[in-house]
Design an enzyme around this catalytic site. Sequence first.
Site, short mmCIF file in Angstrom:
data_model
loop_
_atom_site.label_atom_id
_atom_site.label_comp_id
_atom_site.label_asym_id
_atom_site.label_seq_id
_atom_site.Cartn_x
_atom_site.Cartn_y
_atom_site.Cartn_z
N GLU A 74 -6.44 -8.01 -0.73
CA GLU A 74 -6.83 -8.09 0.68
C GLU A 74 -8.31 -7.82 0.80
O GLU A 74 -8.87 -6.98 0.09
CB GLU A 74 -6.11 -7.02 1.52
CG GLU A 74 -4.64 -7.23 1.72
CD GLU A 74 -4.05 -6.13 2.62
OE1 GLU A 74 -4.78 -5.53 3.43
OE2 GLU A 74 -2.84 -5.87 2.49
N GLU A 116 0.83 -1.22 0.00
CA GLU A 116 0.00 0.00 0.00
C GLU A 116 0.87 1.27 0.00
O GLU A 116 0.77 2.10 0.91
CB GLU A 116 -0.95 0.00 1.19
CG GLU A 116 -1.98 -1.11 1.11
CD GLU A 116 -3.06 -1.03 2.17
OE1 GLU A 116 -2.84 -0.38 3.20
OE2 GLU A 116 -4.13 -1.62 1.94
C1 GAL Z 1 -4.32 -2.95 4.88
C2 GAL Z 1 -2.87 -3.32 5.06
C3 GAL Z 1 -2.71 -4.59 5.88
C4 GAL Z 1 -3.57 -4.52 7.10
C5 GAL Z 1 -5.00 -4.29 6.69
C6 GAL Z 1 -5.97 -4.24 7.84
O1 GAL Z 1 -4.49 -1.64 4.54
O2 GAL Z 1 -2.24 -3.50 3.82
O3 GAL Z 1 -1.35 -4.77 6.21
O4 GAL Z 1 -3.12 -3.50 7.92
O5 GAL Z 1 -5.07 -3.06 6.03
O6 GAL Z 1 -7.29 -3.99 7.37
#
Ligand code: GAL
Length: 674
Positions: A310, A154
């Site tokens: 994710e 990110e």
């Molecule tokens: C994302 C990040 C992850 C984790 C996740 C939690 O933005 O890439 O490492 O922190 O959020 O929702």
Amino acid sequence: MKKYVTSARNILHGGDYNPEQWRDTPEVWEEDMRLMRLAGINEATVGVFSWAVLEPEEGKFDFSFLDTVLDKIAANGGKVILATPSGARPRWLAEKYPEVLRTEKNREKNIFGERHNHCLTSPIYREKVRIMDEALAKRYAHHPAVIAWHLSNELNGECHCALCQRAFRQWLQNKYGTLEKLNFTWWTSFWSHNYTSWEQIESPSPRGDMGVHGLNLDWYRFCTDQTISFIETEKQAVQQYNPDIPVTTNLMRGYFGLNYYKIAEHLDFVSWDSYPDWGAPWGNYHEASSIAFDHDTFRSMKKQPFFLMESTPSLVNWKSFNKLKRPGQNALVSLQAVAHGSDSVQYFQWRKGRGSSEKFHGAVVDHYGKEDTRVFREVAALGKTLACLDEIVGTMPEAKVAMIYDYENNFALADAQAFARHDKKYYLTENLIYKHLFERNVAVDVLPREADLSDYAVVIAPMLYLCSQTTIDRFTDFVANGGTLLATYMLGMTDENDLCHLGGFPGGKLKEVFGIWNEEIDSLYPEERVSVSYGGKTYEAMDYCERIHAQGAEVLATYASEFYAGEPAVTCNAYGKGKAYYVACRDTGELMDALIGRILAEKHIVGYAPKTENVSVSMRTDGENEYYFCENHGDTATACSLVGSFTDMETGERVINEVSLPPLTCRILKKDAS
Ligand code: GAL
């Protein structure tokens, strides 16, 4: 034709796996493998934050945990997306080389902590990252499990240190050549801000300049370019031992600090992290529409399948209210991503850690540690569903309608001291207009402002304030060649440097294409409404009402209140072989819906299914086979009519002309060959 983005030929099901947090209890790794098999997990994203373990001291590497874990995953039949750990640096690095730490806008240097707290310009940081990446690539680029590189994590934010200032000045010199040109472009005679030497230039700061819009926009572009050159450094390092392993980095929804369209050009495939507000008061269907817009945006960046890098299998821990996904919802919304072009369903995170800020973030495996949980069972069931979808990998949605959503426009518009000063609602407006298409089950691509439009029948350009000559030419050609273009208020007010177009808005030839001249814009207080008459009905405008003059265009709707009553609110101009619609006001939704209905009918564009409450239907194809995704985001069972006969890919059930949809489900139907 299929477009494969990695060597995988199945939909990947997996996500962030942090085995480095469990090095003291390697039996947990064994258990992870067993649980992954049970959950139908075939992918793990490894190493995102493991720099301190991989290089505990400068130049001293220890890959033992990665060796073990990658081999275990391979033996388990899984694939790995291997991350470079540059999203968070080890303590020794910041301690020994303070230049790697970030300096904030107010010129305060940060101390060690958090992640992304580093300077992407710093030659030392880049070199240390390169050494680490090269070591990873040398060791794992031919590992049987590794199918892609996940660069950093990110990427975001900006640094204002002396190194960045120097690089920025150099970037400006390359762009402008002379200070004279820069002074003109930034309009620095305003408030006596003329630069007389390059060294005087400072990045935007609340302690200095924040109101030179050309400076702000160039700084934004510089930050994007610095991020790109950082990505390129990492990309070259990891691909030197095996150029066939593609790279990606995970982009974010709602992050506007970088121009993602430009960044995507440097990635082999796009991936993004999706954390919607399921269960929020505005309703799941509305949220589903908004997320579909994001999926379409990320897919359109490279016009190939993307990865859902994710998502949470249950809840997040960082929102004001962290609601659980309802039973069935994880499968539904994961399949929604696949419907819009994702070839993966990935979670953050596989297993909850015991400590620190993400210990209560949703995971497939809870602190409880076993498989008899609701979340685990639902993930495992989805794993089975995804295993039926191999033939969908590489296929794509097919859109005849495009929306223009432009990151630089978003930046410049937000920066403009005008209109509704603090929230112009660009992204929201895009979302709300998109919803009229989503509800009609019409496929949409989402493109930047200078994109080639020749594949589309209809293009919608909301609030496209920043219009370069290239955009003007694209729009002109598109309409001249038979396309229908719908644009709204604020079209073509400035050029690519945020300098106002002279001679009336919208700038340049757009006046001729739309057959209008936009004289002035009224910004209303939030509760105010202005009446608009269209087709014998009255609609309500809010926020913005432009006073436009029809100069050749047909007037379709007029204002019915205010001092501009009787003046045009919506126009349509025949230009070349096409049509250009102009909507001069923001309405409460019904007027835009009617206009979009009219345009789709004129262009004979029909959705995959008729409008059905809470239902969305989309399609992926390889040009031969068609795969329909039928989602019900409502809490009650429903049915939706479809044209033709299909086979449910999961159950084998035959479906003819109508599909039944239990609450919170997605059914995937393969259409019979005709
Ligand atoms: C994302 C990040 C992850 C984790 C996740 C939690 O933005 O890439 O490492 O922190 O959020 O929702």
